[in-house]
Design a protein around this motif. Sequence first.
Motif, mmCIF file in Angstrom:
data_model
loop_
_atom_site.group_PDB
_atom_site.id
_atom_site.type_symbol
_atom_site.label_atom_id
_atom_site.label_comp_id
_atom_site.label_asym_id
_atom_site.label_seq_id
_atom_site.Cartn_x
_atom_site.Cartn_y
_atom_site.Cartn_z
ATOM 1 N N VAL A 70 13.350 7.698 7.860
ATOM 2 C CA VAL A 70 12.387 8.743 8.242
ATOM 3 C C VAL A 70 12.546 9.051 9.725
ATOM 4 O O VAL A 70 12.786 8.160 10.546
ATOM 5 C CB VAL A 70 10.955 8.288 7.918
ATOM 6 C CG1 VAL A 70 9.944 9.361 8.299
ATOM 7 C CG2 VAL A 70 10.833 7.962 6.441
ATOM 8 N N LEU A 84 8.526 12.055 13.637
ATOM 9 C CA LEU A 84 7.387 12.127 12.718
ATOM 10 C C LEU A 84 6.556 10.850 12.789
ATOM 11 O O LEU A 84 5.321 10.891 12.705
ATOM 12 C CB LEU A 84 7.886 12.365 11.296
ATOM 13 C CG LEU A 84 8.611 13.697 11.064
ATOM 14 C CD1 LEU A 84 9.124 13.784 9.631
ATOM 15 C CD2 LEU A 84 7.690 14.866 11.351
ATOM 16 N N HIS A 85 7.229 9.710 12.956
ATOM 17 C CA HIS A 85 6.483 8.465 13.132
ATOM 18 C C HIS A 85 5.603 8.523 14.373
ATOM 19 O O HIS A 85 4.459 8.036 14.381
ATOM 20 C CB HIS A 85 7.449 7.287 13.223
ATOM 21 C CG HIS A 85 7.852 6.733 11.889
ATOM 22 N ND1 HIS A 85 6.967 6.119 11.028
ATOM 23 C CD2 HIS A 85 9.054 6.700 11.271
ATOM 24 C CE1 HIS A 85 7.601 5.727 9.939
ATOM 25 N NE2 HIS A 85 8.875 6.069 10.056
ATOM 26 N N PHE A 111 2.414 10.467 13.708
ATOM 27 C CA PHE A 111 1.427 9.683 12.981
ATOM 28 C C PHE A 111 0.827 8.599 13.869
ATOM 29 O O PHE A 111 -0.345 8.237 13.710
ATOM 30 C CB PHE A 111 2.064 9.055 11.732
ATOM 31 C CG PHE A 111 2.042 9.958 10.538
ATOM 32 C CD1 PHE A 111 1.177 9.712 9.488
ATOM 33 C CD2 PHE A 111 2.870 11.065 10.467
ATOM 34 C CE1 PHE A 111 1.142 10.538 8.388
ATOM 35 C CE2 PHE A 111 2.851 11.903 9.371
ATOM 36 C CZ PHE A 111 1.977 11.645 8.324
ATOM 37 N N ARG A 148 0.413 6.172 6.529
ATOM 38 C CA ARG A 148 1.770 6.488 6.945
ATOM 39 C C ARG A 148 2.737 6.375 5.769
ATOM 40 O O ARG A 148 3.644 7.201 5.605
ATOM 41 C CB ARG A 148 2.199 5.560 8.076
ATOM 42 C CG ARG A 148 3.550 5.884 8.705
ATOM 43 C CD ARG A 148 3.935 4.778 9.679
ATOM 44 N NE ARG A 148 2.952 4.614 10.721
ATOM 45 C CZ ARG A 148 3.037 5.162 11.928
ATOM 46 N NH1 ARG A 148 4.083 5.930 12.220
ATOM 47 N NH2 ARG A 148 2.103 4.949 12.838
ATOM 48 N N SER A 175 1.714 9.343 3.073
ATOM 49 C CA SER A 175 1.831 10.728 3.533
ATOM 50 C C SER A 175 3.153 11.052 4.201
ATOM 51 O O SER A 175 3.528 12.226 4.264
ATOM 52 C CB SER A 175 0.690 11.056 4.508
ATOM 53 O OG SER A 175 -0.568 10.872 3.894
ATOM 54 N N LEU A 176 3.862 10.064 4.716
ATOM 55 C CA LEU A 176 5.101 10.337 5.449
ATOM 56 C C LEU A 176 6.318 9.682 4.818
ATOM 57 O O LEU A 176 7.284 10.365 4.447
ATOM 58 C CB LEU A 176 4.952 9.867 6.902
ATOM 59 C CG LEU A 176 6.227 9.928 7.760
ATOM 60 C CD1 LEU A 176 6.712 11.362 7.898
ATOM 61 C CD2 LEU A 176 5.994 9.294 9.117
ATOM 62 N N GLU A 177 6.287 8.369 4.671
ATOM 63 C CA GLU A 177 7.508 7.644 4.333
ATOM 64 C C GLU A 177 7.949 7.889 2.899
ATOM 65 O O GLU A 177 9.129 8.185 2.647
ATOM 66 C CB GLU A 177 7.293 6.150 4.595
ATOM 67 C CG GLU A 177 7.114 5.821 6.057
ATOM 68 C CD GLU A 177 6.795 4.356 6.304
ATOM 69 O OE1 GLU A 177 6.994 3.882 7.425
ATOM 70 O OE2 GLU A 177 6.323 3.694 5.353
#
Length: 319
Positions: free
Chosen positions: A207, A211-212, A215, A225, A228-230
């Motif tokens: 990822v 973006l990390h 968050f 996290r 919604s992201l990873e």
Amino acid sequence: MTSTAASTGTAPAPSAERTAEEPPEELTGTSAGTSAGNLTAKPAEAAPPAAPGSSSRARRALAAVAVPALALALGIGVWYAVSYLLLDPARRFLLPPPHQVVSRSLADPVHLEPMLQALGVTARIAAIGSVLAALIGIGTGSLMNQARWVERLVYPYAVMLQVIPVLAIVPLIGLWFGFGTGSRVIVCVMIALFPLITNTHFGLRSVDRGLHELFTLGRASRVRRLVSLELPAALPSVFTGLRIASGQVVIGAILGDMFFAKGEPGIGTLLDTYRATLRSEDLIAAIALASLFGIAVYTVFTLASQAVVGRWHSSGDRR
């Protein structure tokens, strides 16, 4: 005034009402020569231009059908050549020609029906193994990404499952868990776990760092996290693992049928029976059905991947 107009031969001017009611001759498509019988034809409308991508799509569709058909025809030709040119008539039973396989096995309900029933048993075992392998593999890969100590603990054993021949531990599985359906499912899960774990772990670790950081600025929790992201960003890698594991699951189900014959016979059980009794036509027909089943399973996961991630990821590009 009237006598002057008549003497000069000048036509009277049209009235305003007539001008408003009658459109000009240019708009009605007639000309001055119409009264003499000469009609002017209206030009034909031009056909709308073809869509720029229609021809390329047609070529791609034709290539998608023509290339596999050509490869199939070439394979059948080689098959006939081996059967009639390389094998003596006394040994032709080892590789009967395609028309004999179709007429004596696939087209005969007495031979085809047991194969389809056995294939249904194998499909059920493969489906159960796929679901369990996906849950365990994706869950394990996610845990490995969350805690480094889990990665150090699990990864060596995942590699061990990949490198150890399954045939070497199949007898132990039978002794520990019996020779029924449960052992067949275990074999499927063991074969399919490694690609699911590694691809999930790779996708989660890949990822974007920016973006990390977003968050982190939003003070998102670890669960937020991950959800919604990873996991959304790792979907292309996860589906790659699922496509690889789909073929492994089919192989595991067939191997389990061969070694754990207790209960309903699967397609692997019939393969072992046909091999032992030298029923070559039925053996080749059963291999063909098992291959078609494997292709169908892989196609299902490929279409699912294109439907989920094909709209926004380059892996869905069909060029």
